[in-house]
Design a protein around this motif. Structure first.
Motif, PDB file in Angstrom:
ATOM      1  N   VAL A   1       0.863  -1.178   0.000  1.00 25.10           N
ATOM      2  CA  VAL A   1       0.000   0.000   0.000  1.00 25.10           C
ATOM      3  C   VAL A   1       0.895   1.221   0.000  1.00 25.10           C
ATOM      4  CG1 VAL A   1      -1.786   1.292   1.235  1.00 25.10           C
ATOM      5  CG2 VAL A   1      -1.790  -1.215   1.317  1.00 25.10           C
TER       6      VAL A   1
ATOM      7  N   TYR B   1     -12.772  -0.071  12.595  1.00 21.48           N
ATOM      8  CA  TYR B   1     -11.615  -0.483  11.802  1.00 21.48           C
ATOM      9  C   TYR B   1     -10.423  -0.775  12.715  1.00 21.48           C
ATOM     10  CZ  TYR B   1      -7.588   0.171   8.657  1.00 21.48           C
ATOM     11  OH  TYR B   1      -6.412   0.026   7.976  1.00 21.48           O
TER      12      TYR B   1
ATOM     13  N   TYR C   1     -23.062   5.219  -1.760  1.00 25.16           N
ATOM     14  CA  TYR C   1     -22.294   4.684  -0.641  1.00 25.16           C
ATOM     15  C   TYR C   1     -22.983   4.987   0.687  1.00 25.16           C
ATOM     16  CZ  TYR C   1     -18.975   4.454  -4.415  1.00 25.16           C
ATOM     17  OH  TYR C   1     -18.382   4.192  -5.623  1.00 25.16           O
TER      18      TYR C   1
ATOM     19  N   LEU D   1      -9.492  -6.381   2.202  1.00 23.49           N
ATOM     20  CA  LEU D   1     -10.188  -5.114   1.990  1.00 23.49           C
ATOM     21  C   LEU D   1     -11.410  -5.152   2.887  1.00 23.49           C
ATOM     22  CD1 LEU D   1      -9.969  -5.067  -1.908  1.00 23.49           C
ATOM     23  CD2 LEU D   1      -8.406  -3.989  -0.264  1.00 23.49           C
TER      24      LEU D   1
ATOM     25  N   ASP E   1      -6.108   8.417   0.108  1.00 22.36           N
ATOM     26  CA  ASP E   1      -6.095   7.985  -1.283  1.00 22.36           C
ATOM     27  C   ASP E   1      -4.918   7.031  -1.424  1.00 22.36           C
ATOM     28  OD1 ASP E   1      -6.357   7.682  -4.014  1.00 22.36           O
ATOM     29  OD2 ASP E   1      -5.563   9.666  -4.497  1.00 22.36           O
TER      30      ASP E   1
ATOM     31  N   VAL F   1      -3.022   0.426  -4.028  1.00 21.42           N
ATOM     32  CA  VAL F   1      -2.820  -0.938  -3.538  1.00 21.42           C
ATOM     33  C   VAL F   1      -2.300  -1.780  -4.696  1.00 21.42           C
ATOM     34  CG1 VAL F   1      -3.932  -2.949  -2.508  1.00 21.42           C
ATOM     35  CG2 VAL F   1      -4.689  -0.637  -1.864  1.00 21.42           C
TER      36      VAL F   1
ATOM     37  N   THR G   1     -16.114   1.433  -0.450  1.00 22.20           N
ATOM     38  CA  THR G   1     -16.799   1.122  -1.705  1.00 22.20           C
ATOM     39  C   THR G   1     -17.313  -0.315  -1.761  1.00 22.20           C
ATOM     40  OG1 THR G   1     -14.726   0.583  -2.830  1.00 22.20           O
ATOM     41  CG2 THR G   1     -15.511   2.875  -2.991  1.00 22.20           C
ATOM     42  N   LEU G   2     -16.919  -1.166  -0.809  1.00 27.81           N
ATOM     43  CA  LEU G   2     -17.468  -2.528  -0.767  1.00 27.81           C
ATOM     44  C   LEU G   2     -18.965  -2.520  -0.495  1.00 27.81           C
ATOM     45  CD1 LEU G   2     -14.765  -4.557   1.195  1.00 27.81           C
ATOM     46  CD2 LEU G   2     -15.184  -4.486  -1.264  1.00 27.81           C
TER      47      LEU G   2
ATOM     48  N   GLY H   1     -14.893  -3.369   4.501  1.00 33.11           N
ATOM     49  CA  GLY H   1     -15.966  -2.388   4.439  1.00 33.11           C
ATOM     50  C   GLY H   1     -16.819  -2.459   5.691  1.00 33.11           C
TER      51      GLY H   1
ATOM     52  N   VAL I   1      -6.924  -3.106   4.568  1.00 36.56           N
ATOM     53  CA  VAL I   1      -7.159  -1.806   3.951  1.00 36.56           C
ATOM     54  C   VAL I   1      -8.641  -1.477   4.053  1.00 36.56           C
ATOM     55  CG1 VAL I   1      -7.067  -0.510   1.777  1.00 36.56           C
ATOM     56  CG2 VAL I   1      -5.233  -2.116   2.340  1.00 36.56           C
ATOM     57  N   SER I   2      -8.969  -0.308   4.586  1.00 39.59           N
ATOM     58  CA  SER I   2     -10.365   0.117   4.650  1.00 39.59           C
ATOM     59  C   SER I   2     -10.858   0.435   3.241  1.00 39.59           C
ATOM     60  CB  SER I   2     -10.517   1.353   5.544  1.00 39.59           C
ATOM     61  OG  SER I   2      -9.789   2.439   5.015  1.00 39.59           O
ATOM     62  N   GLN I   3     -12.076  -0.011   2.943  1.00 37.99           N
ATOM     63  CA  GLN I   3     -12.612   0.232   1.609  1.00 37.99           C
ATOM     64  C   GLN I   3     -14.135   0.371   1.679  1.00 37.99           C
ATOM     65  OE1 GLN I   3     -11.103  -2.228  -1.497  1.00 37.99           O
ATOM     66  NE2 GLN I   3     -12.256  -1.143  -3.048  1.00 37.99           N
TER      67      GLN I   3
END
Length: 150
Positions: free
Chosen positions: A13, A106, A93, A30, A129, A132, A80-81, A32, A76-78
């Motif tokens: 990352v 998290y 979202y 990842l 931002d 990955v 968008t999942l 969410g 990794v926080s995401q």
């Protein structure tokens, strides 16, 4: 909580061209988070990940977990999942937890996974931002949702 797990031969990352995490062999997770997530989701999902048998044994059968190998982990926080794509072409979202809820969950997830694995878990940076990079091994990619335990 929803995760996408990828078995990797290496992953990293970077943020603003600076590498903040790197592993050679293990899992890229990842993560969410939604508002309804609780410590129960964290505990269940962490144990599931620690014990997930997706690594090859001596016969190359997926029979070993992170606990059985020297595998490492990056989480990794995401958000968008949790994209809702049913209506229109622009994902919504709205289901993803806002930072005031998501960040403590998290961090608790990472801490629980470290406890369950008995080793340090590398991370990205929440809300950053991130770029990955990974080499998916197999490829093996698994999606787990703590709301679908049964």
């Amino acid at each position: 909580m929803k995760v996408v797990i990828q078995r990797v031969t290496n992953a990293s990352v970077s943020i603003s061209n600076e590498k903040v995490a790197h592993i050679d062999y293990g899992m890229l997770v990842l993560l969410g988070i939604v508002n309804e997530d609780t410590q129960d989701d964290i505990n269940w999902l962490s144990k599931k990940i620690a014990n997930l048998r997706i690594f090859g044994d001596e016969n190359q059968v997926m029979n070993k977990s992170l606990l059985d190998t020297d595998g490492e982990v990056i989480v990794v926080s995401q958000f968008t999942l949790h994209a809702a794509t049913k209506k229109g072409n622009r994902p919504s979202y709205i289901q993803a937890a806002k930072p005031d809820v998501a960040i403590p969950l998290y961090e608790a997830f990472v801490n629980q996974l470290e406890s369950d694995l008995g080793k340090k878990v590398q991370t990205g940076q929440f809300g950053a931002d991130m770029q990955v990079s990974l080499v998916n091994d197999g490829p093996v990619t698994i999606i787990i949702d703590s709301k679908n335990k049964l």
